[in-house]
Scaffold this motif. Sequence first.
Motif, mmCIF file in Angstrom:
data_model
loop_
_atom_site.group_PDB
_atom_site.id
_atom_site.type_symbol
_atom_site.label_atom_id
_atom_site.label_comp_id
_atom_site.label_asym_id
_atom_site.label_seq_id
_atom_site.Cartn_x
_atom_site.Cartn_y
_atom_site.Cartn_z
ATOM 1 N N TRP A 78 0.826 -1.221 0.000
ATOM 2 C CA TRP A 78 0.000 0.000 0.000
ATOM 3 C C TRP A 78 0.859 1.270 0.000
ATOM 4 C CZ3 TRP A 78 -4.629 0.241 -1.641
ATOM 5 C CH2 TRP A 78 -5.554 -0.775 -1.406
ATOM 6 N N ILE A 79 1.972 1.250 0.739
ATOM 7 C CA ILE A 79 2.843 2.430 0.733
ATOM 8 C C ILE A 79 3.356 2.684 -0.683
ATOM 9 C CG2 ILE A 79 5.151 3.232 1.421
ATOM 10 C CD1 ILE A 79 3.257 3.781 3.576
ATOM 11 N N SER A 153 11.611 2.813 13.868
ATOM 12 C CA SER A 153 11.248 4.117 14.434
ATOM 13 C C SER A 153 11.198 5.184 13.347
ATOM 14 C CB SER A 153 12.260 4.527 15.502
ATOM 15 O OG SER A 153 12.200 3.657 16.594
ATOM 16 N N TRP A 154 12.117 5.092 12.384
ATOM 17 C CA TRP A 154 12.106 6.072 11.283
ATOM 18 C C TRP A 154 10.820 5.946 10.477
ATOM 19 C CZ3 TRP A 154 17.478 4.444 8.940
ATOM 20 C CH2 TRP A 154 18.464 4.534 9.944
ATOM 21 N N ASP A 155 10.321 4.707 10.373
ATOM 22 C CA ASP A 155 9.088 4.467 9.611
ATOM 23 C C ASP A 155 7.955 5.340 10.102
ATOM 24 O OD1 ASP A 155 9.437 2.762 7.555
ATOM 25 O OD2 ASP A 155 8.748 0.974 8.581
ATOM 26 N N VAL A 231 13.216 4.519 3.410
ATOM 27 C CA VAL A 231 13.201 4.175 4.832
ATOM 28 C C VAL A 231 12.546 2.813 5.044
ATOM 29 C CG1 VAL A 231 12.202 4.808 7.054
ATOM 30 C CG2 VAL A 231 13.293 6.547 5.647
ATOM 31 N N VAL A 232 11.421 2.583 4.338
ATOM 32 C CA VAL A 232 10.756 1.284 4.460
ATOM 33 C C VAL A 232 11.708 0.155 4.049
ATOM 34 C CG1 VAL A 232 8.893 -0.151 3.545
ATOM 35 C CG2 VAL A 232 8.441 2.225 4.155
ATOM 36 N N SER A 233 12.500 0.390 3.009
ATOM 37 C CA SER A 233 13.427 -0.655 2.535
ATOM 38 C C SER A 233 14.480 -0.982 3.585
ATOM 39 C CB SER A 233 14.103 -0.214 1.238
ATOM 40 O OG SER A 233 15.134 0.721 1.503
ATOM 41 N N MET A 234 14.842 0.017 4.407
ATOM 42 C CA MET A 234 15.881 -0.227 5.422
ATOM 43 C C MET A 234 15.382 -1.124 6.546
ATOM 44 S SD MET A 234 17.675 3.500 5.577
ATOM 45 C CE MET A 234 18.262 4.278 4.069
ATOM 46 N N ASP A 235 14.053 -1.231 6.717
ATOM 47 C CA ASP A 235 13.532 -2.227 7.661
ATOM 48 C C ASP A 235 14.091 -3.605 7.311
ATOM 49 O OD1 ASP A 235 12.042 -0.237 8.764
ATOM 50 O OD2 ASP A 235 10.161 -0.821 7.825
ATOM 51 N N PHE A 236 14.294 -3.841 6.032
ATOM 52 C CA PHE A 236 14.792 -5.132 5.566
ATOM 53 C C PHE A 236 16.322 -5.110 5.413
ATOM 54 C CE2 PHE A 236 10.522 -4.411 4.002
ATOM 55 C CZ PHE A 236 9.870 -5.570 4.401
ATOM 56 N N ALA A 237 16.850 -4.054 4.772
ATOM 57 C CA ALA A 237 18.274 -4.029 4.440
ATOM 58 C C ALA A 237 19.163 -4.043 5.687
ATOM 59 C CB ALA A 237 18.590 -2.798 3.590
ATOM 60 N N TYR A 238 18.656 -3.536 6.832
ATOM 61 C CA TYR A 238 19.454 -3.540 8.061
ATOM 62 C C TYR A 238 19.471 -4.924 8.716
ATOM 63 C CZ TYR A 238 20.530 1.419 8.600
ATOM 64 O OH TYR A 238 21.046 2.672 8.457
ATOM 65 N N PHE A 249 18.700 -1.921 -1.845
ATOM 66 C CA PHE A 249 17.272 -1.906 -1.508
ATOM 67 C C PHE A 249 16.612 -0.515 -1.616
ATOM 68 C CE2 PHE A 249 15.278 -5.750 0.728
ATOM 69 C CZ PHE A 249 15.775 -6.605 -0.221
ATOM 70 N N PRO A 250 17.228 0.576 -1.146
ATOM 71 C CA PRO A 250 16.516 1.871 -1.265
ATOM 72 C C PRO A 250 16.124 2.237 -2.701
ATOM 73 C CG PRO A 250 18.244 2.034 0.363
ATOM 74 C CD PRO A 250 18.421 0.693 -0.281
#
Length: 443
Positions: A78-79, A153-155, A231-238, A249-250
């Motif tokens: 959805w995002i 948290s950034w999300d 930022v959403v991609s970093m939920d995974f890339a981190y 990923f970004p």
Amino acid sequence: MDKDLIKGEFTEKGLIEELLKPVEKPPPRPWWVVLAVGGALTLAWLYAILVTFLRGLGTWGINQPVAWGYDIVHFVWWIGIGHAGTLISAILVLMRQNWRDSLNRLTEAMTLFAVLCAATYPLIHMGRAQNFYWVFPYPNTLAMWPQYKSPLSWDVLAILTYLTISTLFLYLGLIPDLALLRERSAGWRKRLYGWLSLGWTGNARHWALYRAVYVLLAGLATPVVISVHSVVSMDFAYGVVPGWHLTVFPPFFAAGAIYSGFAMALTLIIPLRRWYRLESVITERHLDWMAKVTLASGLGVAYIYLLEIFIAWYSGEPAEWAQQLWRMTGPYAPFYWAMMLINVVLLQTLWFPRLRQNLTWLFVFSLLANVGMWLERFVIVVISLSHDFLPGSFHLYQPTWVDWTLFLGTIGFFLFGLAVFIRLFPPIAVAEMVHLYHRLRGH
């Protein structure tokens, strides 16, 4: 300036009448169907949320190690869809692209409802939604400060910023049209439009302030378009999960968001244009440009699909290569190859003007692209988590009826919200189209 942006011999009054048809004339039969189906799915969605709150997350199909299931798949989906509205509103207005004038209102509304749908998933996934404010950076007696190093948290801040900018863009663009509707309405509609139009009279000072704020918002929103999905991609890339730990990923997520956003915009605009007979103001030229943007962003996505395979092989990391083989040959392989078929192979049909300008194929492809981007998020979230480092912890994911209802319910809410919006507010920006009409005629 392209003369095909408005077709037909309109007077200014005739153009305004044409653009206000969805609000002032009785709705077509398909509108009632969308409203009814959307409303029914919304009720089912509320029931699934109630079941989740009463019985807990055990009603979902999540397990160990697939602790992120459909809720995160659909949150990211959805995002991504929400990106088309902000892109058309912000970036294209700074680039002075006049073809956005017929499209920006509907895509901005699409963005707003898509972000609202996305925001519900993290709230439900918390399990204790009443404590949602714990994610905000505020001091409290428990000293439970958010972890600032975490992209989760950034999300929160990224999504709230995105929702605020999208809402302001939509509302600001509506103000001149609300004032127009105020003068043409009676009863409760006149009171509603009068209250929302904030005393707009259309004098020179109002227009000067309107233009200045609109450009300022466009400048602020442009980095948001790129940053939110990064930022959403970093939920995974981190994370260290095989298949996630990639620096690419970004840009991968940003390109995918634009691709899926334009695909959803085409899915909505093509039937809406036909139901309301808006062919003279949403022309084949508009749809052709949208298809070209879809093709360009889709090529970026396809390139990174191939790059992922190369990186998994070239890195020499056994877990990464095993994850890639799991995607290609494991029990979820049909999902992976269906994604590649849609987002890589069928995407190439948009190179050909004959297919790109065939509205039937363009609509079918836009539907398939929405499915393809859903499959991409399924591949990233579910398939990656189901096959990490230890063979003893491998576990498949089986969604329950609650998972499916939560997903279909958000689609219903999205359609229901858009149907109500179109009935109350013009789906095409009247003031901007009148301005374009005069520029096309050299006034």
